[in-house]
Design a protein around this motif. Structure first.
Motif, PDB file in Angstrom:
ATOM      1  N   GLU A  70       0.824  -1.205   0.000  1.00 25.68           N
ATOM      2  CA  GLU A  70       0.000   0.000   0.000  1.00 25.68           C
ATOM      3  C   GLU A  70       0.860   1.257   0.000  1.00 25.68           C
ATOM      4  O   GLU A  70       0.582   2.224  -0.721  1.00 25.68           O
ATOM      5  CB  GLU A  70      -0.924  -0.007   1.222  1.00 25.68           C
ATOM      6  CG  GLU A  70      -2.024  -1.063   1.145  1.00 25.68           C
ATOM      7  CD  GLU A  70      -2.734  -1.239   2.472  1.00 25.68           C
ATOM      8  OE1 GLU A  70      -3.850  -1.789   2.460  1.00 25.68           O
ATOM      9  OE2 GLU A  70      -2.173  -0.844   3.527  1.00 25.68           O
ATOM     10  N   ARG A  90       2.418   1.772  -3.458  1.00 22.55           N
ATOM     11  CA  ARG A  90       1.464   2.315  -4.427  1.00 22.55           C
ATOM     12  C   ARG A  90       1.290   3.820  -4.234  1.00 22.55           C
ATOM     13  O   ARG A  90       1.209   4.585  -5.205  1.00 22.55           O
ATOM     14  CB  ARG A  90       0.116   1.598  -4.304  1.00 22.55           C
ATOM     15  CG  ARG A  90       0.081   0.232  -4.965  1.00 22.55           C
ATOM     16  CD  ARG A  90      -1.344  -0.246  -5.152  1.00 22.55           C
ATOM     17  NE  ARG A  90      -2.053  -0.407  -3.901  1.00 22.55           N
ATOM     18  CZ  ARG A  90      -2.037  -1.521  -3.173  1.00 22.55           C
ATOM     19  NH1 ARG A  90      -1.330  -2.569  -3.590  1.00 22.55           N
ATOM     20  NH2 ARG A  90      -2.725  -1.602  -2.050  1.00 22.55           N
ATOM     21  N   TYR A  91       1.223   4.229  -2.992  1.00 23.93           N
ATOM     22  CA  TYR A  91       1.069   5.653  -2.671  1.00 23.93           C
ATOM     23  C   TYR A  91       2.272   6.451  -3.192  1.00 23.93           C
ATOM     24  O   TYR A  91       2.102   7.473  -3.876  1.00 23.93           O
ATOM     25  CB  TYR A  91       0.929   5.786  -1.157  1.00 23.93           C
ATOM     26  CG  TYR A  91       1.113   7.177  -0.610  1.00 23.93           C
ATOM     27  CD1 TYR A  91       0.076   8.103  -0.623  1.00 23.93           C
ATOM     28  CD2 TYR A  91       2.326   7.562  -0.057  1.00 23.93           C
ATOM     29  CE1 TYR A  91       0.246   9.376  -0.101  1.00 23.93           C
ATOM     30  CE2 TYR A  91       2.512   8.838   0.462  1.00 23.93           C
ATOM     31  CZ  TYR A  91       1.469   9.737   0.441  1.00 23.93           C
ATOM     32  OH  TYR A  91       1.645  10.999   0.952  1.00 23.93           O
ATOM     33  N   ARG A 118       4.475   5.562  -5.429  1.00 27.61           N
ATOM     34  CA  ARG A 118       4.579   5.447  -6.888  1.00 27.61           C
ATOM     35  C   ARG A 118       3.628   6.435  -7.574  1.00 27.61           C
ATOM     36  O   ARG A 118       3.970   7.014  -8.608  1.00 27.61           O
ATOM     37  CB  ARG A 118       4.271   4.013  -7.317  1.00 27.61           C
ATOM     38  CG  ARG A 118       4.613   3.724  -8.779  1.00 27.61           C
ATOM     39  CD  ARG A 118       4.363   2.265  -9.097  1.00 27.61           C
ATOM     40  NE  ARG A 118       5.266   1.396  -8.360  1.00 27.61           N
ATOM     41  CZ  ARG A 118       6.525   1.153  -8.708  1.00 27.61           C
ATOM     42  NH1 ARG A 118       7.031   1.729  -9.790  1.00 27.61           N
ATOM     43  NH2 ARG A 118       7.280   0.345  -7.994  1.00 27.61           N
TER      44      ARG A 118
END
Length: 204
Positions: free
Chosen positions: A177, A180-181, A183
């Motif tokens: 998670e 993803r943030y 990125r």
């Protein structure tokens, strides 16, 4: 802490050293700087107050030593291979609840105990920031970032995103998670893994 700063006396016990530093770090993480008193540390470490005083004549030196011990003995120039390595490293940090709480405590102590924040920055933060900025320079040269990217500015943006995550996301966040943030933030900055980034138009 250098040998010159240590209080003279009988030979020190490495076990007692470790217990005192671990107790101070636990108290800092659990309740903040105000909870790190010599009596509390001694009680948590299972030693006498005199044992703590012999090692650390004041609380600031105790806190600095505890933070330095928490981050071990990092290399002067950390090896960070590429942007993907930057992402995975920060995602790992953001997925560790204990480290998250420690970083927030350090941030909160910047005004009251500036030496504490400085110890983290010098011991751990600055070498990694230099390595990350160099990674962004290489990524720009490979075409993975726009050619007008300023590596230091991008580093500031990503560092700010890390602190935003620490402040607004739950400590149960997973590494996936968090990655993803981060990125998504880099994507907004123009990061395109694998490149090459399209060349700038003529006459730009």
């Amino acid at each position: 802490m250098t040998d010159r700063e240590r209080v003279p006396g009988r030979p020190r016990s490495k076990d007692a050293d470790a217990a005192v530093l671990a107790a101070a770090l636990d108290l800092l993480i659990e309740a903040g700087v105000g909870a790190v008193g010599f009596e509390q540390v001694a009680r948590r470490a299972g030693v006498t107050r005199a044992t703590v005083y012999r090692r650390f004549p004041d609380r600031t030196r105790l806190l600095v030593a505890a933070v330095e011990a928490a981050f071990g003995d990092p290399p002067a120039e950390p090896e960070i291979r590429d942007v993907e390595h930057v992402l995975s490293g920060w995602a790992h940090v953001l997925s560790d609840p204990r480290t998250r709480r420690l970083l927030r405590r350090l941030y909160g102590a910047m005004d009251d105990v500036p030496e504490l924040a400085r110890a983290y920055r010098v011991r751990f933060g600055e070498p990694r920031d230099r390595a990350r900025a160099a990674v962004f320079e290489r990524a720009r040269a490979r075409g993975e970032l726009p050619e007008d990217t300023e590596p230091q500015v991008l580093l500031d943006v990503l560092t700010g995103a890390v602190w935003q995550h620490l402040a607004t996301r739950p400590d149960t966040a997973t590494a996936a998670e968090a990655e993803r943030y981060l990125r998504a933030v880099l994507h907004q900055a123009g990061y395109r893994p694998g490149g090459p980034y399209p060349p700038a138009p003529e006459g730009r």
